[in-house]
Design a protein around this motif. Structure first.
Motif, PDB file in Angstrom:
ATOM      1  N   ALA A  93       0.837  -1.211   0.000  1.00 18.23           N
ATOM      2  CA  ALA A  93       0.000   0.000   0.000  1.00 18.23           C
ATOM      3  C   ALA A  93       0.867   1.255   0.000  1.00 18.23           C
ATOM      4  N   ARG A  96       2.397   1.743  -3.471  1.00 21.05           N
ATOM      5  CA  ARG A  96       1.443   2.229  -4.483  1.00 21.05           C
ATOM      6  C   ARG A  96       1.206   3.741  -4.323  1.00 21.05           C
ATOM      7  N   THR A  97       1.089   4.192  -3.068  1.00 20.00           N
ATOM      8  CA  THR A  97       0.923   5.643  -2.862  1.00 20.00           C
ATOM      9  C   THR A  97       2.178   6.394  -3.303  1.00 20.00           C
ATOM     10  N   ASP A 100       2.005   6.711  -7.020  1.00 26.60           N
ATOM     11  CA  ASP A 100       0.987   7.696  -7.431  1.00 26.60           C
ATOM     12  C   ASP A 100       1.500   9.124  -7.238  1.00 26.60           C
ATOM     13  N   VAL A 101       2.037   9.398  -6.043  1.00 32.13           N
ATOM     14  CA  VAL A 101       2.460  10.775  -5.736  1.00 32.13           C
ATOM     15  C   VAL A 101       3.701  11.136  -6.548  1.00 32.13           C
ATOM     16  N   TYR A 171       1.940   6.495   7.101  1.00 37.02           N
ATOM     17  CA  TYR A 171       1.229   5.201   7.121  1.00 37.02           C
ATOM     18  C   TYR A 171       1.107   4.685   8.545  1.00 37.02           C
ATOM     19  N   SER A 275      -5.875  11.065   4.808  1.00 35.82           N
ATOM     20  CA  SER A 275      -4.922   9.959   4.830  1.00 35.82           C
ATOM     21  C   SER A 275      -3.526  10.450   5.214  1.00 35.82           C
ATOM     22  N   LEU A 277      -0.857   8.705   5.138  1.00 36.71           N
ATOM     23  CA  LEU A 277       0.075   8.180   4.136  1.00 36.71           C
ATOM     24  C   LEU A 277       0.195   9.138   2.953  1.00 36.71           C
ATOM     25  N   ARG A 278      -0.952   9.525   2.403  1.00 34.58           N
ATOM     26  CA  ARG A 278      -0.924  10.412   1.245  1.00 34.58           C
ATOM     27  C   ARG A 278      -0.378  11.808   1.624  1.00 34.58           C
ATOM     28  N   ALA A 281       3.425  11.611   1.907  1.00 34.48           N
ATOM     29  CA  ALA A 281       4.045  11.549   0.575  1.00 34.48           C
ATOM     30  C   ALA A 281       3.982  12.928  -0.083  1.00 34.48           C
TER      31      ALA A 281
END
Ligand code: AMP
Ligand code: MG
Length: 337
Positions: A93, A96-97, A100-101, A171, A275, A277-278, A281
Protein backbone atom coordinates in the motif's frame (compact mmCIF):
# COMPACT_ATOMS: atom_id res chain seq x y z
CA UNK A 1 -32.63 -5.48 53.12
CA UNK A 2 -30.22 -3.56 55.27
CA UNK A 3 -27.21 -5.01 53.48
CA UNK A 4 -28.37 -3.91 50.04
CA UNK A 5 -28.13 -0.20 50.75
CA UNK A 6 -24.40 0.02 51.44
CA UNK A 7 -23.77 -2.11 48.35
CA UNK A 8 -25.94 0.11 46.20
CA UNK A 9 -24.16 3.14 47.61
CA UNK A 10 -20.79 1.60 46.78
CA UNK A 11 -21.95 0.90 43.21
CA UNK A 12 -23.09 4.46 42.81
CA UNK A 13 -19.78 5.75 44.04
CA UNK A 14 -17.91 3.53 41.59
CA UNK A 15 -20.06 4.66 38.70
CA UNK A 16 -19.55 8.23 39.82
CA UNK A 17 -15.79 7.75 39.80
CA UNK A 18 -15.88 6.12 36.37
CA UNK A 19 -17.81 8.99 34.87
CA UNK A 20 -15.48 11.50 36.46
CA UNK A 21 -12.42 9.83 34.90
CA UNK A 22 -14.03 9.08 31.53
CA UNK A 23 -12.15 11.89 29.82
CA UNK A 24 -8.81 11.56 31.49
CA UNK A 25 -5.69 12.07 29.42
CA UNK A 26 -3.55 8.97 28.89
CA UNK A 27 -0.22 9.36 27.10
CA UNK A 28 2.53 7.08 25.91
CA UNK A 29 6.03 8.13 24.78
CA UNK A 30 7.54 6.03 22.04
CA UNK A 31 10.92 6.31 20.36
CA UNK A 32 10.84 4.58 16.98
CA UNK A 33 11.73 5.31 13.35
CA UNK A 34 14.40 7.71 14.64
CA UNK A 35 11.61 9.90 16.04
CA UNK A 36 10.18 10.87 19.43
CA UNK A 37 6.49 10.04 19.29
CA UNK A 38 3.70 10.88 21.72
CA UNK A 39 0.40 9.00 21.67
CA UNK A 40 -2.42 10.63 23.66
CA UNK A 41 -5.92 9.27 24.09
CA UNK A 42 -8.77 10.45 26.28
CA UNK A 43 -11.04 8.11 28.19
CA UNK A 44 -10.95 5.94 31.28
CA UNK A 45 -8.14 3.53 32.16
CA UNK A 46 -9.25 1.10 29.45
CA UNK A 47 -7.50 3.27 26.81
CA UNK A 48 -4.10 2.23 28.17
CA UNK A 49 -4.24 -1.23 26.64
CA UNK A 50 -4.85 0.00 23.06
CA UNK A 51 -2.06 2.54 23.58
CA UNK A 52 0.30 -0.33 24.41
CA UNK A 53 -0.88 -2.22 21.32
CA UNK A 54 -0.33 0.96 19.26
CA UNK A 55 3.28 1.05 20.41
CA UNK A 56 3.68 -2.62 19.46
CA UNK A 57 2.22 -1.85 16.02
CA UNK A 58 4.71 0.99 15.53
CA UNK A 59 7.62 -1.29 16.44
CA UNK A 60 6.34 -4.00 14.08
CA UNK A 61 6.01 -1.52 11.20
CA UNK A 62 9.46 -0.13 11.89
CA UNK A 63 10.89 -3.63 11.69
CA UNK A 64 9.02 -4.26 8.43
CA UNK A 65 9.79 -0.95 6.70
CA UNK A 66 13.27 -0.01 7.90
CA UNK A 67 15.95 0.34 5.24
CA UNK A 68 18.74 -0.70 7.63
CA UNK A 69 17.11 -3.59 9.55
CA UNK A 70 18.38 -6.75 7.83
CA UNK A 71 15.06 -8.46 8.62
CA UNK A 72 12.87 -5.86 6.89
CA UNK A 73 10.94 -6.26 3.66
CA UNK A 74 12.62 -3.19 2.21
CA UNK A 75 16.07 -4.55 3.06
CA UNK A 76 15.14 -7.84 1.36
CA UNK A 77 13.97 -6.05 -1.80
CA UNK A 78 17.07 -3.81 -1.86
CA UNK A 79 19.39 -6.80 -1.53
CA UNK A 80 17.63 -9.26 -3.87
CA UNK A 81 19.86 -8.37 -6.85
CA UNK A 82 16.85 -7.40 -8.94
CA UNK A 83 14.77 -10.50 -8.11
CA UNK A 84 11.13 -10.17 -7.03
CA UNK A 85 10.29 -10.46 -3.32
CA UNK A 86 6.94 -10.93 -1.58
CA UNK A 87 5.90 -8.06 0.68
CA UNK A 88 3.03 -7.48 3.12
CA UNK A 89 -0.13 -5.57 2.27
CA UNK A 90 1.20 -2.67 4.38
CA UNK A 91 4.36 -2.31 2.31
CA UNK A 92 2.47 -2.77 -0.97
CA UNK A 93 0.00 0.00 0.00
CA UNK A 94 2.83 2.40 0.83
CA UNK A 95 4.61 1.62 -2.45
CA UNK A 96 1.44 2.23 -4.48
CA UNK A 97 0.92 5.64 -2.86
CA UNK A 98 4.60 6.46 -3.45
CA UNK A 99 4.18 5.61 -7.13
CA UNK A 100 0.99 7.70 -7.43
CA UNK A 101 2.46 10.77 -5.74
CA UNK A 102 5.71 10.42 -7.67
CA UNK A 103 3.73 10.43 -10.92
CA UNK A 104 1.45 13.35 -10.00
CA UNK A 105 4.42 15.45 -8.80
CA UNK A 106 6.42 14.95 -11.99
CA UNK A 107 8.95 12.77 -10.14
CA UNK A 108 9.57 15.11 -7.18
CA UNK A 109 9.01 12.14 -4.87
CA UNK A 110 11.50 9.38 -5.64
CA UNK A 111 11.90 6.70 -3.00
CA UNK A 112 14.88 5.47 -5.06
CA UNK A 113 16.79 8.67 -4.20
CA UNK A 114 17.96 6.89 -1.03
CA UNK A 115 21.63 6.36 -2.08
CA UNK A 116 21.88 10.12 -2.68
CA UNK A 117 20.40 10.87 0.77
CA UNK A 118 22.97 8.42 2.13
CA UNK A 119 25.84 10.11 0.26
CA UNK A 120 25.00 13.41 2.02
CA UNK A 121 25.18 11.59 5.35
CA UNK A 122 21.54 12.21 6.31
CA UNK A 123 21.00 8.55 7.13
CA UNK A 124 23.86 8.35 9.65
CA UNK A 125 24.56 11.92 10.76
CA UNK A 126 28.09 11.74 9.25
CA UNK A 127 27.35 14.74 7.05
CA UNK A 128 29.39 15.60 3.95
CA UNK A 129 28.97 17.40 0.63
CA UNK A 130 29.34 14.79 -2.13
CA UNK A 131 31.11 15.76 -5.34
CA UNK A 132 29.26 16.33 -8.63
CA UNK A 133 30.61 13.16 -10.27
CA UNK A 134 29.56 11.05 -7.29
CA UNK A 135 26.02 12.48 -7.38
CA UNK A 136 25.76 12.09 -11.18
CA UNK A 137 26.72 8.43 -10.87
CA UNK A 138 24.21 7.77 -8.08
CA UNK A 139 21.43 9.56 -9.99
CA UNK A 140 21.70 7.00 -12.79
CA UNK A 141 19.92 4.53 -10.53
CA UNK A 142 17.24 6.97 -9.31
CA UNK A 143 14.02 6.26 -11.20
CA UNK A 144 10.88 5.20 -9.36
CA UNK A 145 9.13 4.27 -12.61
CA UNK A 146 11.41 1.19 -12.76
CA UNK A 147 10.17 -0.16 -9.42
CA UNK A 148 7.64 -2.93 -10.05
CA UNK A 149 4.80 -3.56 -7.63
CA UNK A 150 2.27 -6.18 -8.71
CA UNK A 151 -0.07 -7.30 -5.97
CA UNK A 152 2.26 -8.24 -3.15
CA UNK A 153 5.31 -8.74 -5.34
CA UNK A 154 7.98 -6.05 -5.33
CA UNK A 155 10.91 -5.86 -7.68
CA UNK A 156 13.64 -3.30 -7.14
CA UNK A 157 16.01 -3.30 -10.15
CA UNK A 158 19.59 -4.30 -9.52
CA UNK A 159 21.72 -1.30 -8.49
CA UNK A 160 18.71 0.58 -7.11
CA UNK A 161 17.85 1.05 -3.44
CA UNK A 162 14.59 2.37 -2.03
CA UNK A 163 13.63 3.89 1.31
CA UNK A 164 10.16 4.78 2.56
CA UNK A 165 11.34 7.50 4.97
CA UNK A 166 9.30 10.15 3.14
CA UNK A 167 5.97 8.44 3.83
CA UNK A 168 6.32 5.57 6.32
CA UNK A 169 5.42 7.72 9.33
CA UNK A 170 2.19 8.83 7.67
CA UNK A 171 1.23 5.20 7.12
CA UNK A 172 2.18 4.41 10.71
CA UNK A 173 -0.06 7.23 11.94
CA UNK A 174 -2.94 5.81 9.88
CA UNK A 175 -2.34 2.35 11.39
CA UNK A 176 -2.20 3.73 14.94
CA UNK A 177 -5.34 5.85 14.60
CA UNK A 178 -7.19 2.89 13.01
CA UNK A 179 -6.19 0.65 15.92
CA UNK A 180 -7.29 3.24 18.51
CA UNK A 181 -10.60 3.82 16.68
CA UNK A 182 -11.30 0.09 16.55
CA UNK A 183 -10.71 -0.03 20.31
CA UNK A 184 -13.56 2.47 20.67
CA UNK A 185 -11.43 5.56 21.36
CA UNK A 186 -13.18 8.69 20.12
CA UNK A 187 -10.71 11.37 21.22
CA UNK A 188 -6.98 11.07 20.53
CA UNK A 189 -4.00 12.86 19.05
CA UNK A 190 -0.82 11.12 17.94
CA UNK A 191 2.33 13.04 17.22
CA UNK A 192 5.00 11.18 15.26
CA UNK A 193 7.65 13.89 14.96
CA UNK A 194 6.31 16.47 12.52
CA UNK A 195 3.31 14.24 11.76
CA UNK A 196 0.17 14.87 13.78
CA UNK A 197 -2.91 12.67 13.35
CA UNK A 198 -6.15 13.12 15.22
CA UNK A 199 -9.26 11.16 16.15
CA UNK A 200 -12.53 13.00 16.76
CA UNK A 201 -12.31 16.19 18.76
CA UNK A 202 -10.93 17.17 22.14
CA UNK A 203 -13.07 15.84 24.99
CA UNK A 204 -14.80 19.24 25.27
CA UNK A 205 -15.94 18.96 21.63
CA UNK A 206 -13.57 21.60 20.25
CA UNK A 207 -11.13 20.86 17.42
CA UNK A 208 -7.50 19.92 17.98
CA UNK A 209 -5.01 22.79 17.66
CA UNK A 210 -1.85 21.90 15.73
CA UNK A 211 0.96 24.45 15.62
CA UNK A 212 2.95 25.25 12.48
CA UNK A 213 6.57 25.33 13.62
CA UNK A 214 8.82 28.25 12.90
CA UNK A 215 11.54 27.10 10.45
CA UNK A 216 13.59 30.18 11.36
CA UNK A 217 13.97 28.97 14.94
CA UNK A 218 12.43 30.68 17.91
CA UNK A 219 9.50 29.55 19.98
CA UNK A 220 6.81 31.55 18.23
CA UNK A 221 4.56 29.43 16.02
CA UNK A 222 3.85 30.61 12.47
CA UNK A 223 0.23 29.74 13.01
CA UNK A 224 -2.19 27.14 14.28
CA UNK A 225 -4.59 24.88 12.38
CA UNK A 226 -7.71 23.50 14.02
CA UNK A 227 -8.77 20.03 12.85
CA UNK A 228 -10.87 17.02 13.74
CA UNK A 229 -10.24 13.51 12.34
CA UNK A 230 -7.41 14.74 10.14
CA UNK A 231 -3.70 14.33 9.53
CA UNK A 232 -1.49 17.44 9.66
CA UNK A 233 1.90 16.59 8.21
CA UNK A 234 4.90 18.85 7.80
CA UNK A 235 8.13 18.58 5.81
CA UNK A 236 10.69 21.25 6.61
CA UNK A 237 14.28 22.19 5.84
CA UNK A 238 14.95 22.62 9.58
CA UNK A 239 14.16 19.03 10.59
CA UNK A 240 17.45 17.41 9.62
CA UNK A 241 20.20 19.69 8.37
CA UNK A 242 23.85 20.66 8.74
CA UNK A 243 26.06 23.64 8.02
CA UNK A 244 29.22 23.02 5.99
CA UNK A 245 32.58 24.70 6.75
CA UNK A 246 31.88 27.45 4.20
CA UNK A 247 28.67 28.34 6.06
CA UNK A 248 26.25 26.79 3.53
CA UNK A 249 23.32 24.97 5.10
CA UNK A 250 22.12 21.67 3.62
CA UNK A 251 18.98 19.74 4.47
CA UNK A 252 17.51 16.26 4.12
CA UNK A 253 14.94 16.65 1.34
CA UNK A 254 16.67 16.02 -1.97
CA UNK A 255 15.59 17.26 -5.39
CA UNK A 256 15.95 14.15 -7.58
CA UNK A 257 16.59 16.47 -10.57
CA UNK A 258 20.08 17.37 -9.33
CA UNK A 259 20.70 15.26 -6.22
CA UNK A 260 21.07 18.33 -3.96
CA UNK A 261 18.79 19.58 -1.16
CA UNK A 262 15.65 21.10 -2.74
CA UNK A 263 16.37 24.82 -2.64
CA UNK A 264 13.44 26.67 -4.19
CA UNK A 265 12.53 29.15 -1.47
CA UNK A 266 10.16 26.86 0.42
CA UNK A 267 11.07 26.41 4.07
CA UNK A 268 8.28 24.08 5.05
CA UNK A 269 5.11 22.49 3.70
CA UNK A 270 2.22 21.35 5.88
CA UNK A 271 -0.40 19.09 4.29
CA UNK A 272 -3.83 18.53 5.86
CA UNK A 273 -6.08 15.66 4.78
CA UNK A 274 -7.73 12.38 5.68
CA UNK A 275 -4.92 9.96 4.83
CA UNK A 276 -1.67 10.32 6.75
CA UNK A 277 0.07 8.18 4.14
CA UNK A 278 -0.92 10.41 1.25
CA UNK A 279 -0.33 13.64 3.20
CA UNK A 280 3.18 12.48 4.15
CA UNK A 281 4.04 11.55 0.58
CA UNK A 282 2.65 14.90 -0.57
CA UNK A 283 4.50 16.97 2.03
CA UNK A 284 7.84 15.72 0.73
CA UNK A 285 6.81 15.98 -2.95
CA UNK A 286 5.40 19.53 -2.62
CA UNK A 287 8.53 20.66 -0.76
CA UNK A 288 10.61 19.55 -3.76
CA UNK A 289 8.17 21.04 -6.27
CA UNK A 290 8.44 24.59 -4.89
CA UNK A 291 5.70 27.22 -4.45
CA UNK A 292 4.37 27.52 -8.01
CA UNK A 293 4.23 23.83 -8.86
CA UNK A 294 2.90 23.00 -5.40
CA UNK A 295 -0.02 25.39 -5.95
CA UNK A 296 -0.74 23.87 -9.38
CA UNK A 297 -0.54 20.40 -7.82
CA UNK A 298 -3.05 21.41 -5.11
CA UNK A 299 -5.40 22.83 -7.77
CA UNK A 300 -5.31 19.52 -9.65
CA UNK A 301 -6.42 17.57 -6.54
CA UNK A 302 -9.38 17.81 -4.19
CA UNK A 303 -8.28 15.70 -1.26
CA UNK A 304 -5.86 17.91 0.69
CA UNK A 305 -5.19 21.43 1.91
CA UNK A 306 -1.75 22.94 2.53
CA UNK A 307 0.27 25.70 4.14
CA UNK A 308 3.45 26.71 2.34
CA UNK A 309 6.09 28.65 4.26
CA UNK A 310 8.61 30.80 2.39
CA UNK A 311 11.13 33.31 3.79
CA UNK A 312 8.68 36.18 3.70
CA UNK A 313 5.13 34.78 3.70
CA UNK A 314 2.75 31.89 4.20
CA UNK A 315 0.40 30.58 1.51
CA UNK A 316 -2.75 28.99 2.91
CA UNK A 317 -5.22 27.13 0.66
CA UNK A 318 -8.84 28.21 0.80
CA UNK A 319 -10.21 24.99 2.32
CA UNK A 320 -8.27 25.46 5.57
CA UNK A 321 -8.39 29.26 5.89
CA UNK A 322 -11.36 29.25 8.28
CA UNK A 323 -9.54 26.80 10.54
CA UNK A 324 -6.24 28.68 10.45
CA UNK A 325 -5.00 31.25 13.00
CA UNK A 326 -2.01 33.20 11.77
CA UNK A 327 0.80 34.00 14.18
CA UNK A 328 2.55 37.37 14.06
CA UNK A 329 5.85 36.19 12.54
CA UNK A 330 4.97 36.32 8.82
CA UNK A 331 2.10 37.70 6.73
CA UNK A 332 -0.10 35.19 4.92
CA UNK A 333 -2.00 34.95 1.65
CA UNK A 334 -4.95 32.81 0.68
CA UNK A 335 -4.62 30.50 -2.33
CA UNK A 336 -7.88 29.94 -4.22
CA UNK A 337 -8.84 27.32 -6.79
P1 AMP B 1 9.68 13.97 5.10
O1 AMP B 1 10.19 14.46 6.41
O2 AMP B 1 8.40 13.22 5.19
O3 AMP B 1 9.61 15.05 4.08
O4 AMP B 1 10.70 12.87 4.55
C1 AMP B 1 12.02 13.23 4.29
C2 AMP B 1 12.87 11.98 4.15
O5 AMP B 1 12.56 11.32 2.92
C3 AMP B 1 14.34 12.30 4.11
O6 AMP B 1 14.91 12.27 5.40
C4 AMP B 1 14.89 11.21 3.18
O7 AMP B 1 15.12 10.04 3.93
C5 AMP B 1 13.76 10.96 2.23
N1 AMP B 1 13.82 11.79 1.01
C6 AMP B 1 14.53 12.92 0.79
N2 AMP B 1 14.26 13.43 -0.44
C7 AMP B 1 13.34 12.60 -1.00
C8 AMP B 1 12.65 12.60 -2.25
N3 AMP B 1 12.82 13.55 -3.17
N4 AMP B 1 11.78 11.58 -2.47
C9 AMP B 1 11.58 10.61 -1.56
N5 AMP B 1 12.20 10.56 -0.37
C10 AMP B 1 13.06 11.56 -0.08
MG1 MG C 1 6.75 13.21 3.92
Amino acid sequence: MKRIFPLAAACLMLTGCGAQHANEKHSRDVFAMDTYMLLTAYGNDSVNEPLIRAEEKITALEHMLSVTDAGSEIYAANHAGGAPVTVSGDTAAILRTAADVSAESGGALQISVYPVVQAWGFTTGSYRVPGEAEIAELLQNVDDTRILIEGNTLTVPEGMQIDLGALAKGYTGDAVTALLREAGITSAIVNLGGNVQTIGTKPDGSKWAVGIENPFGGDQLLGTVHVGNKAVITSGDYERCFTAEDGTRYWHIIDPADGAPADNGLRSVTVIGESGLRCDALSTALFVEGTEKAIAHWRACDDFEMILVTDDRLFVTEGIVNDFDAGSVLPWEEITR
